[in-house]
Design a protein around this motif. Structure first.
Motif, short mmCIF file in Angstrom:
data_model
loop_
_atom_site.label_atom_id
_atom_site.label_comp_id
_atom_site.label_asym_id
_atom_site.label_seq_id
_atom_site.Cartn_x
_atom_site.Cartn_y
_atom_site.Cartn_z
N THR A 290 31.08 -20.26 22.46
CA THR A 290 29.64 -19.73 21.75
C THR A 290 28.59 -20.31 22.50
OG1 THR A 290 28.51 -20.02 19.58
CG2 THR A 290 29.83 -22.06 20.25
N ALA A 291 27.40 -19.85 22.19
CA ALA A 291 26.18 -20.54 22.99
C ALA A 291 25.94 -21.94 22.93
CB ALA A 291 24.88 -19.82 22.71
N VAL A 292 25.65 -22.53 23.76
CA VAL A 292 25.29 -23.85 23.80
C VAL A 292 24.52 -24.50 22.79
CG1 VAL A 292 24.06 -25.85 25.16
CG2 VAL A 292 25.85 -24.21 26.45
N GLY A 293 25.33 -25.53 22.12
CA GLY A 293 24.38 -25.90 20.96
C GLY A 293 24.72 -25.29 19.58
N THR A 294 25.47 -24.40 19.61
CA THR A 294 26.09 -23.88 18.33
C THR A 294 27.40 -23.87 18.22
OG1 THR A 294 26.62 -21.64 19.55
CG2 THR A 294 24.31 -22.12 18.54
N GLY A 295 28.04 -24.93 18.58
CA GLY A 295 29.41 -25.10 18.30
C GLY A 295 29.83 -26.65 18.18
N ILE A 296 31.07 -27.04 18.48
CA ILE A 296 31.58 -28.33 18.13
C ILE A 296 31.51 -29.42 19.39
CG2 ILE A 296 32.66 -27.78 16.08
CD1 ILE A 296 34.69 -28.09 19.24
N VAL A 297 31.27 -28.89 20.52
CA VAL A 297 31.36 -30.00 21.53
C VAL A 297 30.03 -30.87 21.68
CG1 VAL A 297 31.25 -30.02 24.11
CG2 VAL A 297 32.47 -28.29 23.10
N ASN A 298 30.56 -32.16 21.95
CA ASN A 298 29.50 -33.17 21.86
C ASN A 298 28.55 -33.27 23.00
OD1 ASN A 298 27.93 -35.40 21.29
ND2 ASN A 298 29.50 -36.85 21.47
N ILE A 299 27.56 -31.95 23.04
CA ILE A 299 27.14 -31.64 24.26
C ILE A 299 25.81 -32.83 24.43
CG2 ILE A 299 25.17 -30.01 25.17
CD1 ILE A 299 27.04 -27.90 24.15
N GLN A 300 25.18 -33.09 23.54
CA GLN A 300 24.11 -34.10 23.64
C GLN A 300 24.51 -35.23 24.24
OE1 GLN A 300 21.14 -34.53 20.82
NE2 GLN A 300 21.32 -32.38 19.81
N ASP A 301 25.46 -36.07 23.63
CA ASP A 301 26.03 -37.29 24.18
C ASP A 301 26.46 -37.19 25.74
OD1 ASP A 301 25.27 -38.83 22.14
OD2 ASP A 301 26.88 -38.71 21.15
N ALA A 302 27.30 -36.16 25.93
CA ALA A 302 27.71 -35.88 27.20
C ALA A 302 26.73 -35.83 28.27
CB ALA A 302 28.79 -34.69 27.35
N ILE A 303 25.70 -35.10 27.91
CA ILE A 303 24.59 -34.72 28.86
C ILE A 303 23.80 -36.09 29.24
CG2 ILE A 303 22.03 -33.99 29.35
CD1 ILE A 303 23.44 -31.14 27.91
N ARG A 304 23.66 -36.98 28.08
CA ARG A 304 22.91 -38.07 28.30
C ARG A 304 23.65 -39.14 29.21
NH1 ARG A 304 21.47 -37.10 22.73
NH2 ARG A 304 19.23 -36.56 22.50
N THR A 305 24.93 -39.09 29.02
CA THR A 305 26.08 -40.07 29.75
C THR A 305 25.99 -39.52 31.17
OG1 THR A 305 27.28 -40.26 28.14
CG2 THR A 305 28.48 -40.58 30.11
N ALA A 306 25.70 -38.26 31.32
CA ALA A 306 25.72 -37.54 32.78
C ALA A 306 24.34 -38.05 33.28
CB ALA A 306 25.69 -35.89 32.80
N MET A 307 23.42 -38.23 32.71
CA MET A 307 21.95 -38.65 33.31
C MET A 307 22.22 -39.98 33.79
SD MET A 307 19.25 -37.16 30.37
CE MET A 307 19.08 -35.51 30.06
N GLU A 308 23.17 -40.86 32.98
CA GLU A 308 23.21 -42.21 33.26
C GLU A 308 24.06 -42.45 34.32
OE1 GLU A 308 24.77 -43.41 29.28
OE2 GLU A 308 22.69 -43.53 28.26
N THR A 309 24.86 -41.48 34.59
CA THR A 309 26.04 -41.68 35.34
C THR A 309 25.80 -41.09 36.98
OG1 THR A 309 27.47 -40.05 34.65
CG2 THR A 309 27.75 -42.38 33.91
N GLY A 310 24.55 -40.70 37.18
CA GLY A 310 24.11 -40.21 38.35
C GLY A 310 24.46 -38.60 38.62
N VAL A 311 24.89 -37.63 37.56
CA VAL A 311 24.88 -36.50 37.64
C VAL A 311 23.74 -35.81 37.91
CG1 VAL A 311 25.71 -34.26 36.45
CG2 VAL A 311 27.01 -36.65 36.30
N GLU A 312 23.55 -34.70 38.92
CA GLU A 312 22.47 -34.12 39.27
C GLU A 312 22.24 -32.70 38.62
OE1 GLU A 312 20.14 -32.50 43.16
OE2 GLU A 312 22.17 -33.16 43.61
N TRP A 313 23.10 -32.06 38.42
CA TRP A 313 23.11 -30.63 37.83
C TRP A 313 24.03 -30.69 36.52
CZ3 TRP A 313 20.02 -26.78 39.47
CH2 TRP A 313 19.23 -26.86 40.53
N MET A 314 23.31 -29.77 35.41
CA MET A 314 24.05 -29.36 34.42
C MET A 314 24.14 -27.92 34.60
SD MET A 314 21.87 -29.96 30.99
CE MET A 314 19.96 -30.12 31.33
#
Length: 252
Positions: free
Chosen positions: A199-223
């Motif tokens: 389903t479209a991002v933000g309309t399901g059950i995956v913990n997207i917000q925390d995952a992206i914030r963790t990605a920011m903290e750990t040096g990921v460049e692209w989502m």
């Protein structure tokens, strides 16, 4: 802690087959900054194609590869990556049949990764769910690949939806693999109790917000937004809604 850049893979591939430049203009207009899969730009005048692509504000984020291509056609992969001015080559799938098979693949990735690194490129491995629901002596397949590959030469593109569907925690995975994840795939699922329903991002059950914030903290460049199959929206509606949901959540 800077926001991640926003990329796209798939979703509008059928539209791009019909009208590549019109589709790319719409993708850029929505707010995407790059795409994974720019092989269309290799047709014709590559330099002119790439200049036009960059003028839209888009980058080619990776060149696609199979394990067989890493073994038999690595020179062409390097040539294409250099021509497209991308920094990554990505293997989208690998089997998890046994620990012995994983160790053989790890050695392949080490050899290819070292060659790519010598050319200024990163080799990435993209996970699905089976790297998490396949384990050998209590160790999941992705952990085996991570342990037996050189962190200077082999990187991972973590797909947070497939991690979730496989029973893993994307936040834990991103923290554990910090420094080895240049990009993540951001997609969403309706359920964990049926064959993967996207389903479209933000309309399901995956913990997207925390995952992206963790990605920011750990040096990921692209989502990189992805949806393997459309649900109720068209392709363009899907990429627009996914973008808006990420923006509304303060992640762009």
């Amino acid at each position: 802690m800077a926001n991640l850049k926003l990329g796209l893979i798939g979703i509008v591939h059928e539209e791009a087959k019909q009208d590549f430049w019109g589709t790319m203009h719409k993708v850029a207009h929505i707010g995407y900054q790059g795409i994974e899969g720019g092989e269309h730009l290799l047709e014709g005048d590559v330099s002119a194609n790439l200049k036009r692509f960059h003028q839209l504000g888009l980058q080619v984020l990776t060149v696609s590869a199979s394990r067989e291509q890493l073994q038999n056609d690595l020179d062409r992969l390097i040539k294409n990556a250099v021509a497209l001015k991308t920094s990554r080559v990505t293997v989208w799938w690998g089997p998890c049949e046994s620990k012995e098979q994983l160790l053989r693949d790890a050695e392949l990735y080490n050899v290819a990764g070292a060659r790519l690194a010598a050319e200024g490129l990163k080799l990435c491995y993209h996970n699905h769910d089976h790297e998490f629901n396949s384990s050998f002596n209590g160790v999941c397949a992705l952990d085996i690949l991570a342990e037996y590959t050189n962190p200077d030469h082999v990187y991972f593109e973590v797909d947070i939806a497939w991690v979730t569907f496989g029973g893993g925690d994307p936040i834990h995975v991103l923290k554990k693999m910090a420094g080895r994840v240049p990009a993540i795939h951001v997609k969403d699922l309706r359920s964990l109790h049926a064959p993967a329903q996207f389903t479209a991002v933000g309309t399901g059950i995956v913990n997207i917000q925390d995952a992206i914030r963790t990605a920011m903290e750990t040096g990921v460049e692209w989502m990189v937004v992805e949806q393997d199959r459309l649900r109720n929206l068209t392709a363009f509606e899907t990429i627009q809604v996914s973008y808006l949901n990420l923006k509304e959540a303060g992640l762009l």
